[in-house]
Design an enzyme around this catalytic site. Sequence first.
Site, PDB file in Angstrom:
ATOM      1  CB  SER A  73      -0.850  -0.081   1.262  1.00  0.00           C
ATOM      2  OG  SER A  73      -1.690  -0.978   1.209  1.00  0.00           O
ATOM      3  NE  ARG A  90      -0.091   5.572   9.202  1.00  0.00           N
ATOM      4  CZ  ARG A  90      -0.384   4.108   9.615  1.00  0.00           C
ATOM      5  NH1 ARG A  90      -1.621   3.864   8.990  1.00  0.00           N
ATOM      6  NH2 ARG A  90       0.511   3.493   9.979  1.00  0.00           N
ATOM      7  CG  HIS A 109      -3.093   3.808   3.671  1.00  0.00           C
ATOM      8  ND1 HIS A 109      -3.622   3.460   5.124  1.00  0.00           N
ATOM      9  CD2 HIS A 109      -2.766   2.618   3.156  1.00  0.00           C
ATOM     10  CE1 HIS A 109      -3.671   2.001   5.231  1.00  0.00           C
ATOM     11  NE2 HIS A 109      -3.200   1.544   3.888  1.00  0.00           N
TER      12      HIS A 109
END
Length: 223
Positions: free
Chosen positions: A33, A56, A59
């Site tokens: 990822s 982050r 994501h």
Amino acid sequence: MATITATAIITPTRTEATVSGWIKDPAEIYRQSFATIRAETDLGRLPPELTDLAIRVVHACGMPDIVADLAWSFGAAEAGRAALASAKPILVDAEMVAHGIIRNRLKAGNVVVCTLGEAAAAEARAAGTTRSALAVERWLPRLDGAVVAIGNAPTALFRLLELVAAGAPRPALILGFAVGFVGAEESKEALIASGLPHVALRGRRGGSAMAAAAVNALAGGLE
């Protein structure tokens, strides 16, 4: 004589789905990822101390292009990390933000506070405002040096800015990820213009998952 026109019906081609061979190792899922995010996201415009936060947030939403809409004040990430290390509270506008914060990353045992449940709808109506805005007023005893994460309500962000402008204690950092079609963009632009320490996502996009991801990044990077 009438003309008869035949219309062809075209069936869209579908991608075959499969449930075999999917990745089961959490560490490998994370590795792939974050590798994909780094490959597909333009991180070059960011200061190094904000890279983990941006990754982050991407994501959390699956949209690498949002990095182009990130705005920040000088030293914002350092201010947030210092506040967390000093056990300052994390004030959030929605339970979804609170639930998205990974508690074992909070090494100083920071308390996560959501006061939305304390603001009754009838009280908000009587005050001529929203529950989210009213809930922010209950942050005042804990606001000084806190980390604020707004992942839902533009009215919460607007009210926070009003309170600070009127002399309320200043938080260490405001993470502005308000979302929606009414006030979201404007509230975040007001934050950016306020001079307060901030990281914000310009435009209508935002959300609780992104706000929580920003806190998690400040608390522990990509661990």
